[in-house]
Design an enzyme around this catalytic site. Structure first.
Site, short mmCIF file in Angstrom:
data_model
loop_
_atom_site.label_atom_id
_atom_site.label_comp_id
_atom_site.label_asym_id
_atom_site.label_seq_id
_atom_site.Cartn_x
_atom_site.Cartn_y
_atom_site.Cartn_z
N GLY A 25 0.77 -1.24 0.00
CA GLY A 25 0.00 0.00 0.00
C GLY A 25 0.80 1.28 0.00
O GLY A 25 0.26 2.33 -0.37
N ILE A 33 13.09 12.06 1.01
CA ILE A 33 11.71 11.69 0.70
C ILE A 33 11.62 11.46 -0.80
O ILE A 33 11.62 12.41 -1.59
CB ILE A 33 10.73 12.77 1.18
CG1 ILE A 33 10.90 13.00 2.68
CG2 ILE A 33 9.30 12.37 0.85
CD1 ILE A 33 10.71 11.77 3.54
N GLN A 55 1.48 7.82 3.63
CA GLN A 55 1.94 6.92 4.69
C GLN A 55 1.75 7.55 6.06
O GLN A 55 1.28 6.92 7.00
CB GLN A 55 3.42 6.61 4.48
CG GLN A 55 3.70 5.51 3.49
CD GLN A 55 3.82 4.16 4.19
OE1 GLN A 55 2.84 3.65 4.73
NE2 GLN A 55 4.99 3.60 4.17
N LYS A 81 15.51 6.68 5.04
CA LYS A 81 15.57 5.94 6.30
C LYS A 81 14.28 5.18 6.60
O LYS A 81 14.19 4.51 7.63
CB LYS A 81 15.88 6.89 7.46
CG LYS A 81 17.26 7.53 7.37
CD LYS A 81 17.73 8.05 8.72
CE LYS A 81 16.98 9.27 9.18
NZ LYS A 81 17.55 9.85 10.42
N GLY A 82 13.27 5.25 5.74
CA GLY A 82 12.03 4.52 6.00
C GLY A 82 11.11 5.29 6.92
O GLY A 82 11.56 5.93 7.88
N GLY A 126 7.41 4.02 7.31
CA GLY A 126 6.15 3.30 7.54
C GLY A 126 5.82 3.12 9.01
O GLY A 126 4.65 3.19 9.40
N GLU A 127 6.84 2.89 9.84
CA GLU A 127 6.59 2.65 11.26
C GLU A 127 6.50 3.95 12.06
O GLU A 127 5.63 4.10 12.92
CB GLU A 127 7.69 1.76 11.84
CG GLU A 127 8.10 0.58 10.98
CD GLU A 127 6.97 -0.39 10.66
OE1 GLU A 127 5.97 -0.42 11.39
OE2 GLU A 127 7.08 -1.11 9.65
#
Length: 751
Positions: free
Chosen positions: A478, A642, A651, A714-715, A717-718
Site C-alpha cells: 500500500g 523523501i 503513509q 531511512k524509512g 512506515g513505522e
C-alpha cells in the site's frame, strides 16, 4: 483536507503508477485469480479454547451437493516438512512452533481452523461447512491476561542468548531510581488490536505438477513465502512460485505464514484442483495475528531541574501456548533519551489464544505509548514544557549502542510541529483552554524506528525506444513501492517516469525480502539505483568504443550520463549525445539488460541508524459526555530523503489514522468464559472512520542519510504511527487533567 509540507529538492510528487489499475478494478488480488477447474475451501473453527477433538461427523457435509472433500487431521495428507525437524524428538523448538494445519487432534485456542470443506462453489462449501459436527474433550483454558500475569516468563531466546534484544538490559546503576529527587511510577495497558486491512487474507493454491506449486497469496514477501512452503513441502525453492502483485493493505499480518495457507495447499493436493480460500472478517481476528495485549510499568526519576536520572521499564506481552512471539517494546526506552541509568525487563505470558504478530510500529508503538506518556507525566511533575523537557534530555549519540547517529534531525521536527499545531496556545495547567463547552488540550509524542536495510536485487531492461523495465520480487502492501522505485530510476537516469515500468510481487523476479520494518525503499531503492547506473556504464562503454566525438563518454562519470528524449548525453555537454535507437542498431541489439544486487555495508557497524518522528495533537473533550474529538494532528518525520512526496504523505496520514484508533477506539475483547472474542466484526471492533480523522498536516525534514543507504532514505512506515497514541493521550490530560493509562480512551474513562 490533509496536506504535506516538504522541501522540494530532487524528487517531485507523482501520482501512483498503479493508481489507475486499482481505481478501475483492473488490479487483480489474490482472491481474484480464476484458474481452470477452480474450487473453493471454507474453514470450520474450534468452538473451545483448549482440549482435544473426540470426533468429527462429516457425513452430512460429504453428501451435500458440490462438496468434493472434507479435510481434517483424520484424513489430511501428511505435510512432509511436519515430519522433519532439526530438534531432538524429546526437545521442543526453542521458541515453540507455528500451528500445524490438520496435524493432530489438539485444540490450542477458540477459533482454531480444524476442518476444511472443499466444494465446487463458495456457497456450497459454506453450506457443507455448516453441516460438520464436532465433539470435544474440553480442558480448563486460560485467556485472562490480568488473572494469569504472574505466570509470565523470560522468552526462550533470551534464556539461550543473554545478548538477545529481549533479554534483561542494564545500563548504569540499577538502584538509581530510588534516590531520584523527582519520581513517577505508573502502569500502562495496551489491549489486543487486530490488523483488519481492507483485503481479507486469501490464497489460491495450484499444484501444476506433483512437485510444482503455484500460490496466489496475500503476503508481504513472495520469496520468504516461497522459502517457507518449499521447506514445508520438501521442494526446491524454484518449484514454488508465489504471486502477490497487488496487496490490499497489510500491517504485519502478511509477515508470517499461517495455517489457512497450508490448509489450501493440502486441499489442492487432495482434490487435484486449484483451491481458493478466503478468510472471513471474523476469522481475521483469530487466524492471522494481532497486536498483543501488553502491560507496562515505568519508573522514571529526574533532578528538580529536569535531567533524567533513571528509567526502569518493564513489559509483559501476550503470546500463544504453542509459539513464543516477542517484539521490541522496550527498544525506544534504551536509546531515545540521555538517561545514565536504564533498566528494562521483558516477559511473555503464554495463554490459550492464537499467536500474535508484528503490527505496524511493532513493539515500538506499544512501548512509545508508555514511555512518551511517562515523559509527559514527568514534565508536568517538574512544571516544564514537555518539549523543553525532551530537549534537556536530547541525545547527540546513541546511548544504547554507544555509536554516533548516522543522522538525526529530531530538533527540526520539534520546531516544525510546535509552529504548525499552535503550541503557543497550550497552557501548563490542565483545563485552562476552552472552546465553548469543550475543553481544549495539546499533546505530543516522539517516535523512532530502525533505519533497516536488507539485500535486494533488481533486473533492468532498456529497449531501443528508451523504455526502462525493472523487476524485483518485493511486494507493495500500500505505500506505493512501484511509484517510489520509478522515481528513483527516473532521478538516476533522466528517463521520463511515463517510460518506466516497475514490476513486482513475483517470487521469480530478482531477490527481495519482506515488505515490513520500514525497509523497502532502503533495500530495493539502492538496487534500482545500481541497476540504472550499470546500464549507463554499459552504454558509456558502447558509445566510447565508436570513437570520434563519442570519445568524451569514456571519461564521463556515470552520474553525468542522462537520457533525454531518446538520446544518451553527457549533462552540460550538448555536443556529446547519441540516439539510443541508432546505437542499438549499430550494435545489432534490441535491448540491454543487467541485474544488480545491493547489500548493507560496514556503516551498519559504525553508526546507529534510526528514523525519527514527532506527532502533535489538538483535542477537544466534552466534560459532561466524555466525548473526545481530535481536531488537528501534525506529523513531522526525519526519514532521510523523501523519494515520493505524495505517497510518503499518504503513509504518514495513514499512520496517524491508525494511532487515533489505538488511542480512542480499538480493543479486541475476549469473553473469558469461552475464551472467544466478542469483538469479531466492524460492528463491535471500532476503527477510525472519516468523521474521526481530523485535518492532518505532514512535514518532512527531507535531509538525506547516505550513511544508511545510497539513496539516503531511512524509512517511514513505522514512525508514522509510533508516538501518535501518546500524543493524543497527553493532549487529553492537558484538556481534562485526567491521566488515562489504559487504551483505548473511551468516554466512560473520562466522565
Amino acid at each position: 483536507m490533509n496536506e504535506a509540507f516538504f522541501d522540494k529538492k530532487d524528487y517531485k510528487s507523482l501520482d501512483r503508477v498503479d493508481g489507475r489499475l486499482k481505481v478501475t478494478g483492473a488490479a487483480r488480488y489474490s482472491a481474484e485469480y480464476q484458474l481452470p477447474g477452480l474450487v473453493y475451501a471454507v474453514l470450520v473453527e474450534s468452538k473451545i479454547a483448549k482440549g482435544t477433538i473426540k470426533s468429527i461427523d462429516s457425513r452430512a457435509a460429504e453428501r451435500a451437493p458440490g462438496v468434493l472433500a472434507v479435510i481434517s487431521h483424520v484424513n489430511a495428507i501428511k505435510v512432509p516438512g511436519y515430519q522433519t525437524s532439526n530438534q531432538h524428538p524429546s526437545e521442543p523448538p526453542v521458541n515453540g512452533q507455528p500451528l500445524r494445519a490438520f496435524y493432530d487432534n489438539n485444540v490450542y485456542y477458540n477459533g482454531q481452523p480444524i476442518v476444511a470443506v472443499v466444494a465446487s462453489t463458495l456457497e456450497k462449501a459454506q453450506f457443507g461447512a455448516s453441516l460438520v459436527k464436532i465433539q470435544y474433550e474440553k480442558e480448563q483454558h486460560k485467556t485472562d491476561f490480568d488473572a494469569n500475569m504472574d505466570n509470565a516468563v523470560l522468552p526462550a531466546q533470551a534464556k539461550k542468548n543473554p545478548k538477545s534484544p529481549v533479554a534483561d538490559y542494564n545500563r548504569g546503576d540499577k538502584n538509581a531510581f530510588v534516590n531520584a529527587p523527582v519520581k513517577i511510577d505508573a502502569e500502562y495497558v495496551l489491549p489486543t488490536e487486530v490488523h483488519n486491512p481492507m483485503e481479507l487474507q486469501a490464497i489460491t493454491a495450484y499444484w501444476e505438477a506433483d512437485d510444482r506449486l503455484t500460490l496466489y497469496d496475500k503476503v508481504q514477501g513472495t520469496q520468504p513465502t516461497q522459502q517457507h512452503f518449499a521447506k514445508e513441502w520438501n521442494l526446491p525453492p524454484e518449484n514454488v512460485k508465489v504471486i502477490a502483485t497487488f496487496v490490499g493493505g497489510a500491517f504485519g499480518n502478511g509477515l508470517h505464514n499461517w495455517p489457512h495457507e497450508t490448509a489450501a495447499i493440502i486441499a489442492a493436493k487432495q482434490v487435484k484442483k486449484p483451491v481458493k480460500l478466503v478468510l472471513t472478517r471474523e476469522q481475521m481476528f483469530t487466524m492471522v495475528g494481532y497486536r498483543p495485549y501488553t502491560w507496562q510499568k515505568i519508573q522514571m526519576g529526574a533532578t528538580k531541574d529536569g535531567k533524567l536520572v533513571a528509567i526502569n521499564h518493564e513489559s509483559v506481552g501476550q503470546t500463544s501456548s504453542y509459539e513464543e512471539f516477542t517484539e521490541s517494546t522496550l527498544q525506544q526506552t534504551r536509546m531515545m533519551y540521555a538517561s545514565p541509568n536504564v533498566n528494562t525487563r521483558y516477559r511473555i505470558l503464554k495463554l490459550d489464544v492464537s499467536t500474535p504478530i508484528w503490527m505496524r510500529g511493532p513493539g515500538e508503538a506499544t512501548g512509545a505509548f508508555a514511555l512518551e506518556s511517562a515523559m509527559d507525566e514527568m514534565a508536568f511533575s517538574l512544571g516544564m514544557d514537555p518539549i523543553e523537557f525532551r530537549l534537556m534530555n536530547y541525545t547527540d549519540s546513541d546511548p544504547d549502542k554507544q555509536l554516533p547517529w548516522s543522522t538525526k534531525y529530531l530538533k527540526e521536527c520539534y520546531d516544525a510541529g510546535k509552529e504548525k499545531i499552535g503550541w503557543d496556545k497550550r497552557k501548563m495547567q490542565p483545563g485552562s483552554v476552552r472552546s465553548g463547552e469543550w475543553l481544549v488540550g495539546y499533546g505530543m509524542g516522539t517516535g523512532t524506528f530502525g533505519a533497516n536495510r536488507g539485500a535486494a536485487a533488481v533486473r533492468a531492461q532498456l529497449d531501443a525506444d528508451g523504455n526502462l523495465l525493472m523487476q524485483c520480487a518485493i511486494t507493495d502492501i500500500g505505500p506505493g513501492t512501484g511509484t517510489a522505485m520509478v522515481q528513483i530510476a527516473s532521478n538516476t537516469t533522466g528517463i521520463s517516469t511515463d517510460k518506466i515500468i516497475f514490476q513486482l510481487g513475483n517470487s521469480q523476479f530478482p531477490k527481495a525480502g519482506n515488505q515490513g520494518g520500514s525497509s523497502t525503499v532502503n533495500s530495493v531503492g539502492p538496487a534500482v539505483q545500481a541497476a540504472c547506473n550499470a546500464l549507463k556504464e554499459q552504454l558509456k562503454t558502447m558509445i566510447a568504443s565508436k570513437g570520434g566525438s563519442n570519445a568524451a563518454f569514456a571519461s564521463a562519470k556515470k552520474e553525468d550520463i542522462v537520457f533525454v528524449n531518446g538520446q544518451v548525453q553527457i549533462a552540460g555537454n550538448d555536443s556529446a549525445k547519441v540516439d539510443i535507437r541508432t546505437l542499438f542498431k549499430q550494435n545489432n541489439i534490441q535491448k540491454m539488460e543487467t541485474t544488480q544486487e545491493s547489500r548493507p555495508d560496514e556503516n551498519r557497524n559504525k553508526y546507529s541508524m534510526y528514523a525519527f518522528s514527532m506527532h502533535f495533537a489538538e483535542v477537544h473533550v466534552h466534560p459532561l459526555t466524555g466525548q473526545v474529538c481530535v481536531k488537528k494532528v501534525v506529523c513531522c518525520g526525519d526519514a532521510g530523503t523523501i523519494i515520493s512526496p505524495k505517497t510518503a504523505a499518504n503513509q504518514m496520514i495513514g499512520g496517524a489514522t491508525g494511532g487515533i484508533g489505538m488511542a480512542l477506539t480499538e480493543s479486541a475483547v475476549i469473553d473469558h468464559r469461552f475464551g472467544r472474542y466478542v469483538t469479531k466484526d466492524f460492528a463491535e471492533y471500532h476503527v477510525p472512520v472519516h468523521a474521526d480523522v481530523p485535518h492532518i498536516e505532514v512535514f518532512f525534514v527531507n535531509k538525506p542519510d547516505t550513511l544508511a543507504d545510497p539513496v539516503g532514505s531511512k524509512g517511514l512506515g513505522e514512525i508514522a504511527i509510533i508516538g501518535v497514541a501518546p500524543a493524543i493521550a497527553n493532549a487529553i490530560f492537558n484538556a481534562t487533567g485526567k491521566r488515562i493509562r489504559e487504551l483505548p480512551i473511551t468516554p466512560d474513562k473520562l466522565i
